[in-house]
Design an enzyme around this catalytic site. Structure first.
Site, PDB file in Angstrom:
ATOM      1  N   GLN A 186       2.817  23.387  40.872  1.00  0.00           N
ATOM      2  CA  GLN A 186       1.828  24.204  41.595  1.00  0.00           C
ATOM      3  C   GLN A 186       2.176  25.694  41.548  1.00  0.00           C
ATOM      4  O   GLN A 186       1.322  26.533  41.839  1.00  0.00           O
ATOM      5  CB  GLN A 186       1.704  23.737  43.050  1.00  0.00           C
ATOM      6  CG  GLN A 186       1.108  22.346  43.177  1.00  0.00           C
ATOM      7  CD  GLN A 186       0.994  21.919  44.619  1.00  0.00           C
ATOM      8  OE1 GLN A 186       1.909  21.336  45.175  1.00  0.00           O
ATOM      9  NE2 GLN A 186      -0.138  22.229  45.254  1.00  0.00           N
ATOM     10  N   HIS A 228       1.410  11.890  47.360  1.00  0.00           N
ATOM     11  CA  HIS A 228       0.534  13.004  46.954  1.00  0.00           C
ATOM     12  C   HIS A 228       1.313  13.967  46.044  1.00  0.00           C
ATOM     13  O   HIS A 228       0.831  14.354  44.977  1.00  0.00           O
ATOM     14  CB  HIS A 228       0.019  13.724  48.210  1.00  0.00           C
ATOM     15  CG  HIS A 228      -0.734  14.991  47.951  1.00  0.00           C
ATOM     16  ND1 HIS A 228      -2.059  15.156  48.288  1.00  0.00           N
ATOM     17  CD2 HIS A 228      -0.358  16.170  47.386  1.00  0.00           C
ATOM     18  CE1 HIS A 228      -2.453  16.377  47.937  1.00  0.00           C
ATOM     19  NE2 HIS A 228      -1.430  17.016  47.389  1.00  0.00           N
ATOM     20  N   GLU A 229       2.529  14.342  46.485  1.00  0.00           N
ATOM     21  CA  GLU A 229       3.319  15.296  45.688  1.00  0.00           C
ATOM     22  C   GLU A 229       3.769  14.675  44.378  1.00  0.00           C
ATOM     23  O   GLU A 229       3.815  15.343  43.335  1.00  0.00           O
ATOM     24  CB  GLU A 229       4.523  15.793  46.491  1.00  0.00           C
ATOM     25  CG  GLU A 229       4.195  16.502  47.796  1.00  0.00           C
ATOM     26  CD  GLU A 229       3.204  17.634  47.659  1.00  0.00           C
ATOM     27  OE1 GLU A 229       3.138  18.267  46.584  1.00  0.00           O
ATOM     28  OE2 GLU A 229       2.461  17.889  48.621  1.00  0.00           O
ATOM     29  N   CYS A 268      -4.717  20.044  49.874  1.00  0.00           N
ATOM     30  CA  CYS A 268      -3.729  20.436  48.873  1.00  0.00           C
ATOM     31  C   CYS A 268      -3.805  21.953  48.689  1.00  0.00           C
ATOM     32  O   CYS A 268      -4.899  22.508  48.628  1.00  0.00           O
ATOM     33  CB  CYS A 268      -4.057  19.745  47.545  1.00  0.00           C
ATOM     34  SG  CYS A 268      -2.948  20.171  46.200  1.00  0.00           S
ATOM     35  N   LEU A 269      -2.642  22.591  48.582  1.00  0.00           N
ATOM     36  CA  LEU A 269      -2.638  24.047  48.412  1.00  0.00           C
ATOM     37  C   LEU A 269      -3.295  24.464  47.092  1.00  0.00           C
ATOM     38  O   LEU A 269      -3.747  25.596  46.960  1.00  0.00           O
ATOM     39  CB  LEU A 269      -1.209  24.586  48.484  1.00  0.00           C
ATOM     40  CG  LEU A 269      -0.529  24.447  49.861  1.00  0.00           C
ATOM     41  CD1 LEU A 269       0.921  24.885  49.778  1.00  0.00           C
ATOM     42  CD2 LEU A 269      -1.276  25.257  50.913  1.00  0.00           C
ATOM     43  N   GLY A 278       3.724  20.416  51.870  1.00  0.00           N
ATOM     44  CA  GLY A 278       4.369  19.911  50.668  1.00  0.00           C
ATOM     45  C   GLY A 278       3.969  20.755  49.473  1.00  0.00           C
ATOM     46  O   GLY A 278       2.883  21.344  49.459  1.00  0.00           O
ATOM     47  N   HIS A 322       1.318  14.997  41.683  1.00  0.00           N
ATOM     48  CA  HIS A 322       1.336  16.300  41.001  1.00  0.00           C
ATOM     49  C   HIS A 322       2.250  16.262  39.775  1.00  0.00           C
ATOM     50  O   HIS A 322       1.982  16.912  38.768  1.00  0.00           O
ATOM     51  CB  HIS A 322       1.845  17.403  41.944  1.00  0.00           C
ATOM     52  CG  HIS A 322       0.814  17.954  42.876  1.00  0.00           C
ATOM     53  ND1 HIS A 322      -0.317  18.606  42.437  1.00  0.00           N
ATOM     54  CD2 HIS A 322       0.743  17.966  44.228  1.00  0.00           C
ATOM     55  CE1 HIS A 322      -1.035  18.992  43.494  1.00  0.00           C
ATOM     56  NE2 HIS A 322      -0.419  18.608  44.595  1.00  0.00           N
TER      57      HIS A 322
HETATM   58 NI    NI Z   1      -1.118  18.911  46.551  1.00  0.00          NI
END
Ligand code: NI
Length: 173
Positions: A51, A138-139, A96-97, A46, A142
């Site tokens: 990000q 989660h996304e 998370c990236l 995701g 962000h």
């Molecule tokens: Ni994330």
């Protein structure tokens, strides 16, 4: 399509609240294409637009465990809203990236109902549970400038941020 650099914590831009999208047009689809390519390249399941430094309420996702030769199953969420969330919680060990190499056990509603615009700008509703529910929440965090580490205790969060800063310094040397 292009792979864009992923911003990592504690970069303050990750704390920005993203803005609603007025229109799903070709420019936005180009952004979503870049996001998907960036996510696959990382690799991750995701990615939110912030990000890659774009403060728009856009998320891409692909939860398929991609075997070689299997087609991708991309999902796109523009201006997502949670309409309902279960009282029951589920715990996942999230990563998370933007928080590379770190993981944390996070409790979130086990199921949610959400409304969003898809890749074509069409309004959709989805009933999500399991990994999809967790990943969507989660996304969506962000989009509010919230990372999974913000759900951890201050001690755990500070420890992770210290490790990230150290790792970045080591990589720069
Ligand atoms: Ni994330």
């Amino acid at each position: 399509m292009a792979i864009r650099p992923i911003i990592t914590a504690p970069d303050p831009s990750l704390k920005r609240v993203s803005e609603s999208v007025d229109q799903v047009d070709d420019d936005l689809r180009a952004l979503m294409d870049d996001m998907l390519e960036t996510m696959y390249d990382a690799p991750g399941i995701g990615l939110a637009a912030i990000q890659i430094g774009v403060p728009k309420r856009v998320i891409v996702m692909d939860l398929s465990l991609r075997e070689e030769g299997e087609p991708p199953e991309p999902r796109y969420f523009v201006n997502p809203e949670i309409l309902w969330a279960s009282e029951e919680l589920a715990t996942y060990n999230e990563g998370c990236l933007s928080v590379p190499e770190e993981f944390g056990e996070i409790d979130r509603p086990a199921a949610v109902k959400a409304r969003f615009l898809d890749y074509d700008g069409k309004q959709q509703e989805i009933d999500a549970d399991g990994l999809l529910a967790t990943c969507l929440q989660h996304e969506m965090d962000h989009l509010e400038g919230v990372l999974f580490i913000d759900h951890l205790s201050r001690i755990k969060r500070d420890m992770i941020v210290r490790r990230l800063v150290k790792a970045r310094k080591a990589a720069a040397e």
